[in-house]
Design a protein around this motif. Structure first.
Motif, mmCIF file in Angstrom:
data_model
loop_
_atom_site.group_PDB
_atom_site.id
_atom_site.type_symbol
_atom_site.label_atom_id
_atom_site.label_comp_id
_atom_site.label_asym_id
_atom_site.label_seq_id
_atom_site.Cartn_x
_atom_site.Cartn_y
_atom_site.Cartn_z
ATOM 1 N N GLN A 1 0.937 -1.071 0.474
ATOM 2 C CA GLN A 1 0.074 -0.367 0.147
ATOM 3 C C GLN A 1 1.111 1.384 0.107
ATOM 4 O OE1 GLN A 1 -3.084 -0.229 2.385
ATOM 5 N NE2 GLN A 1 -4.040 -1.974 2.331
ATOM 6 N N THR A 2 1.796 1.215 -0.021
ATOM 7 C CA THR A 2 3.149 2.154 -0.424
ATOM 8 C C THR A 2 3.365 1.851 -1.953
ATOM 9 O OG1 THR A 2 5.079 0.989 0.278
ATOM 10 C CG2 THR A 2 4.269 1.815 2.316
ATOM 11 N N GLU A 3 4.572 3.031 -1.938
ATOM 12 C CA GLU A 3 5.261 2.997 -3.822
ATOM 13 C C GLU A 3 5.320 1.480 -4.539
ATOM 14 O OE1 GLU A 3 7.068 6.248 -6.409
ATOM 15 O OE2 GLU A 3 6.298 6.432 -4.145
ATOM 16 N N THR A 4 4.575 1.590 -5.093
ATOM 17 C CA THR A 4 5.114 0.284 -5.529
ATOM 18 C C THR A 4 6.438 0.238 -6.796
ATOM 19 O OG1 THR A 4 3.114 -0.725 -5.226
ATOM 20 C CG2 THR A 4 4.309 -1.634 -6.719
ATOM 21 N N PRO A 5 7.732 -0.709 -6.658
ATOM 22 C CA PRO A 5 9.134 -0.400 -7.549
ATOM 23 C C PRO A 5 8.073 -0.052 -8.816
ATOM 24 C CG PRO A 5 9.593 -1.534 -5.780
ATOM 25 C CD PRO A 5 8.265 -0.763 -5.501
ATOM 26 N N THR A 6 8.790 0.318 -10.028
ATOM 27 C CA THR A 6 7.597 0.411 -11.248
ATOM 28 C C THR A 6 8.206 -1.124 -11.951
ATOM 29 O OG1 THR A 6 8.077 3.142 -11.456
ATOM 30 C CG2 THR A 6 8.072 1.970 -13.425
ATOM 31 N N ASN A 7 9.022 -1.288 -11.878
ATOM 32 C CA ASN A 7 9.199 -2.607 -12.505
ATOM 33 C C ASN A 7 8.303 -4.236 -11.443
ATOM 34 O OD1 ASN A 7 10.840 -2.638 -9.317
ATOM 35 N ND2 ASN A 7 11.653 -4.533 -10.188
ATOM 36 N N VAL A 8 8.109 -3.604 -10.149
ATOM 37 C CA VAL A 8 7.408 -4.620 -9.474
ATOM 38 C C VAL A 8 5.554 -4.770 -10.008
ATOM 39 C CG1 VAL A 8 5.961 -5.609 -7.614
ATOM 40 C CG2 VAL A 8 8.718 -5.489 -7.464
ATOM 41 N N ALA A 9 5.257 -3.019 -10.277
ATOM 42 C CA ALA A 9 4.190 -3.112 -10.891
ATOM 43 C C ALA A 9 3.830 -3.136 -12.413
ATOM 44 C CB ALA A 9 3.940 -1.571 -10.919
ATOM 45 N N ILE A 10 5.129 -3.247 -13.426
ATOM 46 C CA ILE A 10 5.112 -4.055 -14.768
ATOM 47 C C ILE A 10 4.178 -5.075 -14.129
ATOM 48 C CG2 ILE A 10 6.299 -3.964 -16.375
ATOM 49 C CD1 ILE A 10 7.783 -1.657 -16.066
ATOM 50 N N LEU A 11 5.692 -5.717 -13.776
ATOM 51 C CA LEU A 11 5.547 -7.617 -13.200
ATOM 52 C C LEU A 11 4.047 -7.895 -13.346
ATOM 53 C CD1 LEU A 11 8.765 -8.687 -12.719
ATOM 54 C CD2 LEU A 11 8.001 -9.424 -14.617
ATOM 55 N N ASP B 1 -3.620 -2.302 -4.169
ATOM 56 C CA ASP B 1 -1.802 -1.868 -4.685
ATOM 57 C C ASP B 1 -2.152 -0.228 -4.626
ATOM 58 O OD1 ASP B 1 0.416 -1.216 -5.976
ATOM 59 O OD2 ASP B 1 0.679 -3.339 -5.653
ATOM 60 N N SER B 2 -0.780 0.864 -4.615
ATOM 61 C CA SER B 2 -0.879 1.677 -4.499
ATOM 62 C C SER B 2 -0.900 2.954 -5.904
ATOM 63 C CB SER B 2 0.181 2.829 -3.577
ATOM 64 O OG SER B 2 1.800 2.501 -4.067
ATOM 65 N N ASN B 3 -0.792 1.471 -6.349
ATOM 66 C CA ASN B 3 -0.214 2.345 -8.339
ATOM 67 C C ASN B 3 -1.950 1.740 -8.970
ATOM 68 O OD1 ASN B 3 0.574 1.339 -11.181
ATOM 69 N ND2 ASN B 3 2.289 2.075 -10.111
ATOM 70 N N VAL B 4 -1.851 2.918 -9.696
ATOM 71 C CA VAL B 4 -3.162 3.042 -10.205
ATOM 72 C C VAL B 4 -3.169 2.680 -11.078
ATOM 73 C CG1 VAL B 4 -1.731 4.563 -11.702
ATOM 74 C CG2 VAL B 4 -4.937 4.670 -11.350
ATOM 75 N N GLN C 1 -14.838 -3.316 0.111
ATOM 76 C CA GLN C 1 -13.717 -2.425 0.864
ATOM 77 C C GLN C 1 -12.736 -1.907 -0.272
ATOM 78 O OE1 GLN C 1 -12.160 -3.922 4.505
ATOM 79 N NE2 GLN C 1 -10.808 -2.186 4.312
ATOM 80 N N ASN C 2 -11.805 -2.513 -0.634
ATOM 81 C CA ASN C 2 -11.192 -2.184 -1.511
ATOM 82 C C ASN C 2 -11.217 -1.418 -3.211
ATOM 83 O OD1 ASN C 2 -9.275 -3.275 0.317
ATOM 84 N ND2 ASN C 2 -8.304 -5.206 -1.278
ATOM 85 N N LEU C 3 -12.195 -1.853 -3.005
ATOM 86 C CA LEU C 3 -13.291 -1.275 -4.682
ATOM 87 C C LEU C 3 -13.046 0.461 -4.122
ATOM 88 C CD1 LEU C 3 -15.415 -3.885 -6.204
ATOM 89 C CD2 LEU C 3 -13.590 -2.510 -7.928
ATOM 90 N N PHE C 4 -13.823 0.784 -3.647
ATOM 91 C CA PHE C 4 -14.097 1.890 -3.012
ATOM 92 C C PHE C 4 -13.427 2.564 -2.319
ATOM 93 C CE2 PHE C 4 -18.627 0.304 -2.602
ATOM 94 C CZ PHE C 4 -18.759 1.184 -3.087
ATOM 95 N N ARG C 5 -11.928 2.406 -2.225
ATOM 96 C CA ARG C 5 -10.528 2.291 -1.507
ATOM 97 C C ARG C 5 -9.606 2.946 -2.087
ATOM 98 N NH1 ARG C 5 -5.555 1.066 -0.568
ATOM 99 N NH2 ARG C 5 -4.483 2.279 1.126
ATOM 100 N N ALA C 6 -10.354 1.810 -3.519
ATOM 101 C CA ALA C 6 -9.289 2.403 -4.891
ATOM 102 C C ALA C 6 -9.595 3.515 -5.355
ATOM 103 C CB ALA C 6 -9.676 1.415 -6.091
ATOM 104 N N LEU C 7 -10.691 4.059 -5.204
ATOM 105 C CA LEU C 7 -11.317 5.265 -6.066
ATOM 106 C C LEU C 7 -10.542 6.284 -4.863
ATOM 107 C CD1 LEU C 7 -15.172 4.125 -6.340
ATOM 108 C CD2 LEU C 7 -12.731 5.242 -7.954
ATOM 109 N N GLN C 8 -10.525 6.701 -3.477
ATOM 110 C CA GLN C 8 -9.486 7.240 -2.433
ATOM 111 C C GLN C 8 -8.395 6.973 -3.211
ATOM 112 O OE1 GLN C 8 -11.209 5.913 0.560
ATOM 113 N NE2 GLN C 8 -13.229 6.420 0.816
ATOM 114 N N ILE C 9 -7.555 5.931 -3.325
ATOM 115 C CA ILE C 9 -6.040 6.830 -3.329
ATOM 116 C C ILE C 9 -5.644 6.613 -5.100
ATOM 117 C CG2 ILE C 9 -5.657 5.459 -1.449
ATOM 118 C CD1 ILE C 9 -5.249 2.302 -3.151
ATOM 119 N N GLY C 10 -6.514 6.154 -5.551
ATOM 120 C CA GLY C 10 -5.884 6.562 -7.005
ATOM 121 C C GLY C 10 -7.181 7.234 -7.631
#
Length: 217
Positions: free
Chosen positions: A43-53, A86-89, A128-137
């Motif tokens: 839930q913190t910033e996801t490294p770019t390479n991890v997010a891509i995979l 995941d914090s990455n949009v 919970q996570n669907l609504f949270r995704a609309l708040q963090i992204g």
């Protein structure tokens, strides 16, 4: 590369329908895709390479959704729900799109492939996570709202315990959209989500409907 070598025919509604028999899709799914999706979500910033995979793994499931056995898809629900947090949009948008497409799948008898029983174990965390995704992204992420709509339509009366919280969240979003309605796709999915909630709960719990309607006005 695997997708390019494998796909022989596909549709928007069902994804890939025919594949190259020489490419072992299910083996690739089990050895490469499943382990990637099973990795913990941050839930913190996801490294770019991890997010891509992770995004690529989600895209694979979305593309080959009709080729995966139902049991394999159901076993993925927990991982897809986690990916929504995941914090990455890009990651949580792909997770929402994947769930949306899976929940739309129909079998040879034109019946929905997945039922409310299939999502019941993950429903609270899914909402919970669907609504949270609309708040963090992205606040007006139409992929996420479409997944909200599809989840509410599929869960039906199982939504009753969460109905008040869901309508509160949706009305809050509606209030923001009213001020600046810039995304027609998001707005359309929002209204359909509200209708799906009221319809799903109201069929078996009509006494709840007036309370949900009052929340709108």
């Amino acid at each position: 590369l695997v997708t390019a070598l494998t796909v022989r025919g596909s549709t928007a509604a069902k994804g890939v329908l025919s594949t190259n028999a020489l490419v072992p899709i299910l083996d690739f799914f089990s050895s490469q895709i499943l382990p990637e999706l099973a990795k913990p979500t941050t839930q913190t910033e996801t490294p770019t390479n991890v997010a891509i995979l992770k995004a690529d793994a989600l895209k694979f499931v979305t593309t080959f959704r009709s080729q995966l056995p139902k049991e394999a898809s159901v076993s993925l629900f927990t991982y897809l729900v986690n990916a929504l947090a995941d914090s990455n949009v890009v990651v949580h948008s792909y997770a929402a799109l994947c769930l949306d497409k899976l929940f739309m799948l129909r079998d040879d008898k034109n019946q929905l492939r997945f039922t409310k029983e299939d999502i019941r174990p993950v429903l609270p965390s899914l909402l919970q996570n669907l609504f949270r995704a609309l708040q963090i992204g992205q606040k007006d992420n139409e992929y996420v709202m479409s997944a909200v709509k599809r989840t509410l339509a599929l869960a039906k009366e199982d939504l009753t315990p969460a109905a008040r919280d869901c309508i509160t969240q949706l009305v809050s979003i509606l209030g923001e959209v009213y001020k600046n309605p810039v995304n027609p796709g998001f707005n359309h999915n929002l209204f359909e989500a509200i209708a799906a909630l009221i319809n799903g709960v109201g069929r078996t719990n009509p006494n709840v409907v007036p309370e949900l309607e009052n929340a709108l006005f």
